[in-house]
Design an enzyme around this catalytic site. Structure first.
Site, PDB file in Angstrom:
ATOM      1  N   ARG A   1     -15.613  41.891 -17.176  1.00 12.21           N
ATOM      2  CA  ARG A   1     -15.263  43.323 -17.142  1.00 12.21           C
ATOM      3  C   ARG A   1     -13.752  43.533 -17.216  1.00 12.21           C
ATOM      4  O   ARG A   1     -13.263  44.440 -17.894  1.00 12.21           O
ATOM      5  CB  ARG A   1     -15.855  43.974 -15.876  1.00 12.21           C
ATOM      6  CG  ARG A   1     -15.899  45.490 -15.895  1.00 12.21           C
ATOM      7  CD  ARG A   1     -14.663  46.142 -15.324  1.00 12.21           C
ATOM      8  NE  ARG A   1     -14.375  45.626 -14.006  1.00 12.21           N
ATOM      9  CZ  ARG A   1     -13.173  45.243 -13.592  1.00 12.21           C
ATOM     10  NH1 ARG A   1     -12.123  45.341 -14.387  1.00 12.21           N
ATOM     11  NH2 ARG A   1     -12.991  44.747 -12.388  1.00 12.21           N
ATOM     12  N   SER A   2     -13.016  42.664 -16.540  1.00 13.54           N
ATOM     13  CA  SER A   2     -11.554  42.742 -16.554  1.00 13.54           C
ATOM     14  C   SER A   2     -11.005  42.666 -17.973  1.00 13.54           C
ATOM     15  O   SER A   2     -10.133  43.454 -18.353  1.00 13.54           O
ATOM     16  CB  SER A   2     -11.012  41.528 -15.792  1.00 13.54           C
ATOM     17  OG  SER A   2     -10.191  41.897 -14.746  1.00 13.54           O
TER      18      SER A   2
ATOM     19  N   HIS B   1      -6.416  48.301  -1.783  1.00 13.45           N
ATOM     20  CA  HIS B   1      -7.283  49.127  -0.937  1.00 13.45           C
ATOM     21  C   HIS B   1      -6.442  50.108  -0.107  1.00 13.45           C
ATOM     22  O   HIS B   1      -6.794  51.278   0.059  1.00 13.45           O
ATOM     23  CB  HIS B   1      -8.048  48.160  -0.019  1.00 13.45           C
ATOM     24  CG  HIS B   1      -9.342  48.698   0.486  1.00 13.45           C
ATOM     25  ND1 HIS B   1     -10.313  49.206  -0.337  1.00 13.45           N
ATOM     26  CD2 HIS B   1      -9.837  48.808   1.750  1.00 13.45           C
ATOM     27  CE1 HIS B   1     -11.346  49.612   0.384  1.00 13.45           C
ATOM     28  NE2 HIS B   1     -11.077  49.379   1.660  1.00 13.45           N
TER      29      HIS B   1
ATOM     30  N   GLY C   1      -1.052  56.875 -15.749  1.00 18.83           N
ATOM     31  CA  GLY C   1      -2.160  57.550 -16.433  1.00 18.83           C
ATOM     32  C   GLY C   1      -3.182  56.556 -16.964  1.00 18.83           C
ATOM     33  O   GLY C   1      -4.389  56.797 -16.930  1.00 18.83           O
TER      34      GLY C   1
ATOM     35  N   GLU D   1      -5.161  46.979  -9.693  1.00 12.63           N
ATOM     36  CA  GLU D   1      -5.340  48.408 -10.011  1.00 12.63           C
ATOM     37  C   GLU D   1      -5.118  49.285  -8.775  1.00 12.63           C
ATOM     38  O   GLU D   1      -5.788  50.298  -8.588  1.00 12.63           O
ATOM     39  CB  GLU D   1      -6.738  48.663 -10.568  1.00 12.63           C
ATOM     40  CG  GLU D   1      -6.954  48.088 -11.931  1.00 12.63           C
ATOM     41  CD  GLU D   1      -6.207  48.843 -13.010  1.00 12.63           C
ATOM     42  OE1 GLU D   1      -5.597  49.887 -12.708  1.00 12.63           O
ATOM     43  OE2 GLU D   1      -6.215  48.371 -14.141  1.00 12.63           O
ATOM     44  N   GLY D   2      -4.186  48.864  -7.920  1.00 13.91           N
ATOM     45  CA  GLY D   2      -3.912  49.577  -6.675  1.00 13.91           C
ATOM     46  C   GLY D   2      -4.713  48.948  -5.558  1.00 13.91           C
ATOM     47  O   GLY D   2      -5.939  48.833  -5.653  1.00 13.91           O
TER      48      GLY D   2
END
Ligand code: TGC
Ligand code: FAD
Length: 392
Positions: free
Chosen positions: A97-98, A374, A245, A371-372
């Site tokens: 998926r990555s 937790h 974005g 992706e940020g």
């Protein structure tokens, strides 16, 4: 690895919320994962190798730029289709998926959104077929959660720019043909730069010794006075908002993907619990195991509903950054908890590569950070509901 017997849980009849096209797309991805990913993924993971042979299949199921218009080679699908593809890929492995997330949301998306027509026509069709693979360079050794502090920079040198600096923890970097890189200009403004493999001074050393996402290639991007033609600068948007974005789109895909990993672990544990006999009966008959399974399906169902609603909002152009953060954070934590509970249901067998659970668990330790983190997503929610910025 045992034969892939996956049966997707759908406790609240979520299929009724999907169109025939959504189901067709999802089922095609599901069948492809069963046929081409499940049989090879455990070995790839054990060897810590990205299985490059799956790239044409990923392109065929529409995993590269599902929502990019057909004019540019994409599949022209909606956001729920995109999410369902990510769910099925991560059901197989987060690393698979990555690769698709990066190609779609972090390479094709910025070129589509922030590139000019020439850049779109030059790169997007070949990225959609997988002929070209890309990576996304935002994180640096000293700037992870705080990308605005980046030091990678471009300097105007007349008819070209000179790029210097380094990016770290970059998915796909070891084999990518192009990199969308974020760098500051002399005025401190962040610009998107398309760097091509083969440019003098550009190298992509691989990162080894990962216990997580072992079937995904991770590396650095090192720029030593790389000469960048002016036509390789993304012209339509700059500033930190441009890379952030792209993250909205990738985080949305991860929210769906994490459900896939959770569904796979739940399905494996449910089947095992019905077959494994202890004290003369299936362990599924013991209340303690039922508690685990019942809580798992409850959490999966809640995540499915939340995420489907997010997809509807995204299709309508109404999904906010904070809603996407909440969904990514919730689903990844939910999936990690389910890997841990389902691993226990399998007892000792749960730690082996005969089952996918431990691999999902280790993968999700990256997913909860990239992706940020937790924490960062919690702070995004905190800021949104209170108006108080607790980052700085
Ligand atoms: P802040 O002051 O909040 O924002 C700076 C400017 O950006 C705008 N903005 C956004 N624009 C579009 N979309 C968004 N989601 C946006 N979020 C913010 C904002 O309005 C502002 O614009 P302007 O015009 O006023 O300048 O920025 P900050 O420096 O305070 O940082 C905020 C924070 C911490 C939330 C943000 O930087 C952050 O999200 N940090 C986490 C970093 C991260 O997620 N990195 C991911 C790297 S890529 C990756 O991990 C790929 S893994 C892929 C895989 O293998 O699947
Ligand atoms: P740090 O930012 O140093 O954070 C360390 C800890 O401090 C975390 O727990 C964090 O939550 C906490 N923290 C930080 N700031 C605050 C704060 N203000 N308040 C409270 N706590 C805070 N990046 C890319 O650009 N492209 C990629 O393709 C990519 N792929 C990746 C693949 C993998 C396998 C991994 C593991 C990472 C990848 N990343 C990629 C990098 C990823 O986005 C970063 O690791 C992530 O953003 C966190 O940065 P960091 O690791 O530097 O942690």
């Amino acid at each position: 690895m045992k034969k892939d017997l996956f049966q997707a849980p759908d406790y609240f009849l979520m299929d009724e919320l999907l169109t025939d096209e959504h189901k067709l797309i999802r089922d095609a991805a599901r069948e492809w994962v069963k046929r081409d990913v499940s049989p090879i993924i455990e070995e790839a993971c054990q060897k810590a190798e990205f299985p490059k042979q799956i790239l044409p299949g990923l392109a065929e199921v529409g995993a590269f730029g599902p929502y990019i218009p057909t004019k540019y080679g994409g599949a022209g699908l909606d956001n729920i289709s995109y999410g369902l593809i990510m769910q099925e890929l991560e059901r197989g492995d987060s690393g698979v998926r990555s690769t698709a997330s990066v190609q779609s949301s972090l390479v094709m998306y910025p070129i589509f959104k922030y590139g000019n027509e020439t850049q779109k026509m030059k790169y997007l069709p070949r990225l959609a077929t997988g002929e070209l693979m890309g990576c996304f360079g935002l994180t640096e050794p000293n700037h992870g959660s705080d990308p605005g502090g980046m030091t990678t920079n471009i300097k105007d040198a007349g008819d070209h720019y000179i790029l210097n600096g380094a990016k770290m923890w970059i998915s796909n970097s070891p084999f990518a043909d192009i990199a969308v890189v974020w760098a500051k200009n002399e005025a401190g403004r962040i610009k998107g730069v398309i760097v091509e493999r083969g440019m003098d001074g550009f190298t992509t050393p691989e990162t080894h010794n990962k216990w997580s996402l072992r079937a995904s290639a991770t590396g650095e991007l090192v720029f030593d006075n790389v000469k960048i033609p002016k036509e390789n600068i993304l012209t339509e948007k700059d500033g930190l908002g441009a890379p952030l974005g792209c993250l909205d789109s990738a985080r949305y895909g991860i929210a769906w993907g994490a459900i896939g990993a959770a569904m796979d672990c739940y399905d494996t544990a449910l089947r095992y619990s019905k077959e494994r006999i202890q004290f003369g009966k299936p362990i599924a008959a013991f209340q303690l195991q039922q508690k685990k399974l019942a809580e798992m399906i409850t959490e999966i169902t809640k995540a499915q509903l939340l995420t489907w609603r997010l997809g509807v909002l995204k299709n309508e152009g109404r999904a906010t950054t904070a809603q996407i953060s909440m969904c990514k954070r919730n689903n990844v934590e939910m999936a990690l908890n389910i890997t841990r509970e389902s691993r226990q249901i399998l007892g000792a067998m749960g730690i082996t590569g005969d089952y996918s659970i431990m691999r999902h668990m280790m993968n999700l330790e990256s997913v909860i950070t990239y992706e940020g983190t937790h924490d960062i997503h919690l702070l995004i929610t905190g800021l949104d509901i209170t108006g108080e910025n607790a980052f700085k």
